[in-house]
Scaffold this motif. Structure first.
Motif, PDB file in Angstrom:
ATOM      1  N   UNK A  96     -15.814  22.983 -11.867  1.00  0.00           N
ATOM      2  CA  UNK A  96     -15.183  23.703 -10.533  1.00  0.00           C
ATOM      3  C   UNK A  96     -13.916  23.773 -10.752  1.00  0.00           C
ATOM      4  N   UNK A  97     -13.347  23.087 -11.178  1.00  0.00           N
ATOM      5  CA  UNK A  97     -11.760  22.245 -12.023  1.00  0.00           C
ATOM      6  C   UNK A  97     -11.586  22.884 -13.667  1.00  0.00           C
ATOM      7  N   UNK A  98     -10.602  23.070 -13.437  1.00  0.00           N
ATOM      8  CA  UNK A  98     -10.435  22.898 -15.156  1.00  0.00           C
ATOM      9  C   UNK A  98      -9.182  22.030 -15.294  1.00  0.00           C
ATOM     10  N   UNK A  99      -8.260  21.736 -16.071  1.00  0.00           N
ATOM     11  CA  UNK A  99      -7.396  20.572 -16.252  1.00  0.00           C
ATOM     12  C   UNK A  99      -5.930  21.227 -16.599  1.00  0.00           C
ATOM     13  N   UNK A 100      -6.342  22.640 -16.802  1.00  0.00           N
ATOM     14  CA  UNK A 100      -4.787  23.461 -16.612  1.00  0.00           C
ATOM     15  C   UNK A 100      -4.692  23.441 -15.478  1.00  0.00           C
ATOM     16  N   UNK A 101      -5.731  23.527 -14.144  1.00  0.00           N
ATOM     17  CA  UNK A 101      -5.300  24.181 -12.722  1.00  0.00           C
ATOM     18  C   UNK A 101      -4.593  22.410 -11.866  1.00  0.00           C
ATOM     19  N   UNK A 102      -4.910  21.689 -12.173  1.00  0.00           N
ATOM     20  CA  UNK A 102      -4.390  19.900 -12.590  1.00  0.00           C
ATOM     21  C   UNK A 102      -3.185  20.360 -12.777  1.00  0.00           C
ATOM     22  N   UNK A 103      -1.803  20.263 -11.455  1.00  0.00           N
ATOM     23  CA  UNK A 103      -0.685  19.772 -11.557  1.00  0.00           C
ATOM     24  C   UNK A 103      -0.023  18.996 -12.603  1.00  0.00           C
ATOM     25  N   UNK A 104       1.302  18.410 -13.007  1.00  0.00           N
ATOM     26  CA  UNK A 104       1.363  17.461 -13.420  1.00  0.00           C
ATOM     27  C   UNK A 104       1.897  16.189 -12.467  1.00  0.00           C
ATOM     28  N   UNK A 105       2.483  16.421 -11.600  1.00  0.00           N
ATOM     29  CA  UNK A 105       3.505  16.373 -10.674  1.00  0.00           C
ATOM     30  C   UNK A 105       2.942  16.129  -9.348  1.00  0.00           C
ATOM     31  N   UNK A 106       0.875  15.722  -9.373  1.00  0.00           N
ATOM     32  CA  UNK A 106       0.700  15.840  -8.062  1.00  0.00           C
ATOM     33  C   UNK A 106       0.759  15.521  -6.892  1.00  0.00           C
ATOM     34  N   UNK A 107       0.190  15.486  -5.764  1.00  0.00           N
ATOM     35  CA  UNK A 107       0.618  14.848  -4.392  1.00  0.00           C
ATOM     36  C   UNK A 107      -0.781  14.584  -4.247  1.00  0.00           C
ATOM     37  N   UNK A 108      -0.564  13.501  -3.664  1.00  0.00           N
ATOM     38  CA  UNK A 108      -1.787  12.868  -3.019  1.00  0.00           C
ATOM     39  C   UNK A 108      -2.744  13.630  -2.316  1.00  0.00           C
ATOM     40  N   UNK A 109      -1.839  14.350  -1.637  1.00  0.00           N
ATOM     41  CA  UNK A 109      -2.583  15.037  -0.510  1.00  0.00           C
ATOM     42  C   UNK A 109      -3.241  16.604  -0.914  1.00  0.00           C
ATOM     43  N   UNK A 119       0.954  -1.385  -0.671  1.00  0.00           N
ATOM     44  CA  UNK A 119       0.264  -0.505  -0.313  1.00  0.00           C
ATOM     45  C   UNK A 119       0.349   1.339   0.000  1.00  0.00           C
ATOM     46  N   UNK A 120       0.581   2.289  -1.198  1.00  0.00           N
ATOM     47  CA  UNK A 120       1.327   3.429  -1.072  1.00  0.00           C
ATOM     48  C   UNK A 120       3.339   3.060  -1.425  1.00  0.00           C
ATOM     49  N   UNK A 121       3.390   2.253  -2.380  1.00  0.00           N
ATOM     50  CA  UNK A 121       4.779   2.009  -2.920  1.00  0.00           C
ATOM     51  C   UNK A 121       4.746   2.984  -3.782  1.00  0.00           C
ATOM     52  N   UNK A 122       5.957   3.999  -3.347  1.00  0.00           N
ATOM     53  CA  UNK A 122       6.094   4.992  -3.542  1.00  0.00           C
ATOM     54  C   UNK A 122       6.394   4.159  -6.188  1.00  0.00           C
ATOM     55  N   UNK A 123       6.176   5.316  -7.115  1.00  0.00           N
ATOM     56  CA  UNK A 123       6.019   4.542  -7.966  1.00  0.00           C
ATOM     57  C   UNK A 123       7.126   4.553  -8.492  1.00  0.00           C
ATOM     58  N   UNK A 124       7.814   4.011  -9.403  1.00  0.00           N
ATOM     59  CA  UNK A 124       9.216   3.326 -10.150  1.00  0.00           C
ATOM     60  C   UNK A 124       9.014   3.576 -11.938  1.00  0.00           C
ATOM     61  N   UNK A 125       8.568   2.834 -12.080  1.00  0.00           N
ATOM     62  CA  UNK A 125       8.754   3.293 -13.764  1.00  0.00           C
ATOM     63  C   UNK A 125       6.691   4.304 -14.217  1.00  0.00           C
ATOM     64  N   UNK A 126       6.135   4.596 -15.417  1.00  0.00           N
ATOM     65  CA  UNK A 126       5.437   5.739 -15.835  1.00  0.00           C
ATOM     66  C   UNK A 126       4.208   4.045 -15.391  1.00  0.00           C
ATOM     67  N   UNK A 127       4.760   3.075 -15.806  1.00  0.00           N
ATOM     68  CA  UNK A 127       3.416   2.088 -15.988  1.00  0.00           C
ATOM     69  C   UNK A 127       2.970   2.237 -14.109  1.00  0.00           C
ATOM     70  N   UNK A 128       3.326   2.758 -13.416  1.00  0.00           N
ATOM     71  CA  UNK A 128       2.771   2.364 -11.358  1.00  0.00           C
ATOM     72  C   UNK A 128       1.834   3.783 -11.584  1.00  0.00           C
ATOM     73  N   UNK A 151      -1.416   5.912 -11.470  1.00  0.00           N
ATOM     74  CA  UNK A 151      -2.897   6.019 -11.573  1.00  0.00           C
ATOM     75  C   UNK A 151      -3.030   6.961 -12.498  1.00  0.00           C
ATOM     76  N   UNK A 152      -3.986   7.456 -12.592  1.00  0.00           N
ATOM     77  CA  UNK A 152      -4.883   8.158 -13.787  1.00  0.00           C
ATOM     78  C   UNK A 152      -5.724   8.554 -12.792  1.00  0.00           C
TER      79      UNK A 152
END
Length: 125
Positions: free
Chosen positions: A101-114, A82-91, A93-94
């Motif tokens: 309320x949310x526009x696509x350009x408001x979401x960062x590419x490297x979004x933090x889970x928090x 549970x919660x293992x850091x991703x190692x490859x792009x396949x790890x 999740x979308x």
């Protein structure tokens, strides 16, 4: 793996609620709180869903033994980590969000889970 202040930043988990150190199990494992090796010595709450006495989440509570309403003690039932850091792009999740309320350009590419809770709040408000 043990993450300190610098390595927590590498994995984007260096937020104020993160611990001083974060222990990460191996990729196909998880940490278990079981301190007993003999089932005869297990605490009375071990085979029951008991969130107030168990130190942390017990994923074995997802596998209730049929007809008994007891939690099995076979840690082999748990697959993966549970919660293992991703190692490859396949790890990765979308994250699919829709709503005005949310526009696509408001979401960062490297979004933090928090940050996900704030995005959900925007969609629902």
């Amino acid at each position: 793996m043990l993450l300190d202040a610098r390595s927590k930043a590498d994995y984007h988990i260096d937020h104020p609620r993160a611990g001083t150190f974060i222990a990460v199990s191996s990729r196909a494992s998880r940490f278990s709180y079981y301190w007993w090796e003999d089932r005869a010595k297990e605490p009375h709450f071990a085979p029951h869903v008991d969130i107030h006495r168990k130190p942390g989440y017990d994923p074995l509570e997802l596998f209730i033994e049929p007809g008994t309403f007891k939690v099995p003690q076979d840690t082999g039932l748990i697959k993966g980590s549970h919660g293992y850091p991703p190692l490859t792009e396949q790890d990765y999740l979308p994250l699919i969000i829709s709503g005005s309320g949310v526009k696509g350009n408001e979401i960062a590419e490297d979004l933090c889970i928090t940050d996900v809770a704030g995005l959900i709040e925007k969609v629902l408000s």
